[in-house]
Scaffold this motif. Structure first.
Motif, PDB file in Angstrom:
ATOM      1  N   ARG A  30      43.966  36.555  30.647  1.00 14.39           N
ATOM      2  CA  ARG A  30      45.268  36.284  30.031  1.00 14.39           C
ATOM      3  C   ARG A  30      46.060  35.234  30.821  1.00 14.39           C
ATOM      4  O   ARG A  30      47.236  35.410  31.109  1.00 14.39           O
ATOM      5  CB  ARG A  30      46.076  37.578  29.907  1.00 14.39           C
ATOM      6  N   GLU A  31      45.378  34.161  31.208  1.00 20.22           N
ATOM      7  CA  GLU A  31      45.978  33.046  31.931  1.00 20.22           C
ATOM      8  C   GLU A  31      46.574  33.450  33.282  1.00 20.22           C
ATOM      9  O   GLU A  31      47.508  32.825  33.780  1.00 20.22           O
ATOM     10  CB  GLU A  31      47.042  32.360  31.072  1.00 20.22           C
ATOM     11  N   GLN A  32      46.044  34.514  33.866  1.00 19.80           N
ATOM     12  CA  GLN A  32      46.493  34.954  35.181  1.00 19.80           C
ATOM     13  C   GLN A  32      45.285  35.193  36.072  1.00 19.80           C
ATOM     14  O   GLN A  32      44.211  35.585  35.600  1.00 19.80           O
ATOM     15  CB  GLN A  32      47.293  36.251  35.080  1.00 19.80           C
ATOM     16  N   LYS A  87      51.924  42.455  35.211  1.00 14.48           N
ATOM     17  CA  LYS A  87      50.731  42.312  34.377  1.00 14.48           C
ATOM     18  C   LYS A  87      49.438  42.299  35.210  1.00 14.48           C
ATOM     19  O   LYS A  87      48.368  42.075  34.671  1.00 14.48           O
ATOM     20  CB  LYS A  87      50.817  41.036  33.543  1.00 14.48           C
ATOM     21  N   GLY A  88      49.573  42.534  36.509  1.00 14.57           N
ATOM     22  CA  GLY A  88      48.404  42.547  37.382  1.00 14.57           C
ATOM     23  C   GLY A  88      48.001  41.185  37.919  1.00 14.57           C
ATOM     24  O   GLY A  88      46.991  41.060  38.603  1.00 14.57           O
ATOM     25  N   GLY A  89      48.797  40.158  37.602  1.00 16.52           N
ATOM     26  CA  GLY A  89      48.497  38.805  38.072  1.00 16.52           C
ATOM     27  C   GLY A  89      48.884  38.612  39.537  1.00 16.52           C
ATOM     28  O   GLY A  89      49.890  39.140  39.997  1.00 16.52           O
ATOM     29  N   THR A  97      45.711  46.651  45.234  1.00 16.10           N
ATOM     30  CA  THR A  97      46.868  45.784  45.040  1.00 16.10           C
ATOM     31  C   THR A  97      48.159  46.588  45.103  1.00 16.10           C
ATOM     32  O   THR A  97      48.143  47.824  44.987  1.00 16.10           O
ATOM     33  CB  THR A  97      46.782  45.048  43.692  1.00 16.10           C
ATOM     34  N   ILE A  98      49.244  45.859  45.247  1.00 23.09           N
ATOM     35  CA  ILE A  98      50.565  46.491  45.313  1.00 23.09           C
ATOM     36  C   ILE A  98      51.526  45.670  44.445  1.00 23.09           C
ATOM     37  O   ILE A  98      51.478  44.440  44.473  1.00 23.09           O
ATOM     38  CB  ILE A  98      51.058  46.598  46.780  1.00 23.09           C
ATOM     39  N   PRO A  99      52.368  46.328  43.661  1.00 18.46           N
ATOM     40  CA  PRO A  99      53.345  45.582  42.857  1.00 18.46           C
ATOM     41  C   PRO A  99      54.354  44.864  43.754  1.00 18.46           C
ATOM     42  O   PRO A  99      54.744  45.383  44.803  1.00 18.46           O
ATOM     43  CB  PRO A  99      54.050  46.669  42.034  1.00 18.46           C
ATOM     44  N   GLU A 100      54.792  43.686  43.343  1.00 21.66           N
ATOM     45  CA  GLU A 100      55.707  42.901  44.174  1.00 21.66           C
ATOM     46  C   GLU A 100      57.054  43.586  44.364  1.00 21.66           C
ATOM     47  O   GLU A 100      57.769  43.294  45.316  1.00 21.66           O
ATOM     48  CB  GLU A 100      55.880  41.483  43.632  1.00 21.66           C
TER      49      GLU A 100
END
Length: 150
Positions: A42-44, A109-111, A81-84
């Motif tokens: 998805r463009e990420q 969105k996980g990008g 991963t960790i959300p910003e």
């Protein structure tokens, strides 16, 4: 304090089909000890793995594996991963619990947005401690000036 405020936004990335030699060259060119492995969705750039300089030494060189015989897919480690928007201190606890020194920071969105490393946190803490020392020194100097007036 959120992770997004303190993470490094300049992340070196590669795909899982990248050669080991290319990854090593990326590390050298950019003076980094890791390359995040991403997948385009998805463009990420979605982080799916990581290769560190230690991986190259332990998994390739020490085992005398020809770099041409493997790709990043063969040596990359999965990432957590960790959300910003996550709290910095909670993230540090999670890193300690998981035994990891690097954690990709992602958007809703996980990008990929950045990476938080132990080195980044140490620099932040050192800066904070330096500021505290300056504050104490300034306070002592100010008190000495006030008390020395007739």
């Amino acid at each position: 304090m959120s992770v997004g405020q303190y993470c490094n936004r300049e992340v070196i990335v590669a795909s899982q089909d990248t050669s080991i030699l290319e990854v090593a060259q990326l590390m050298r060119r950019h003076h980094v000890g890791d390359v995040l492995i991403v997948e385009q969705q998805r463009e990420q750039n979605i982080p799916i793995g990581i290769v560190t300089d230690r991986d190259l030494v332990v998994e390739i060189l020490a085992e005398e594996v020809s770099p041409d015989a493997v790709t990043v897919r063969d040596v990359m480690s999965p990432v957590i991963t960790i959300p910003e928007k996550a709290d910095l201190w909670d993230t540090l606890q999670q890193m300690r619990y998981q035994g990891i020194r690097r954690m990709p920071v992602v958007n809703e969105k996980g990008g990929l947005e950045g990476i938080l490393t132990v080195d980044d946190v140490l620099a932040l803490l050192a800066e904070g401690l330096t500021d505290l020392v300056k504050l104490i020194k300034h306070e002592i100097e100010q008190e000495a000036r006030l008390r020395s007036k007739p």
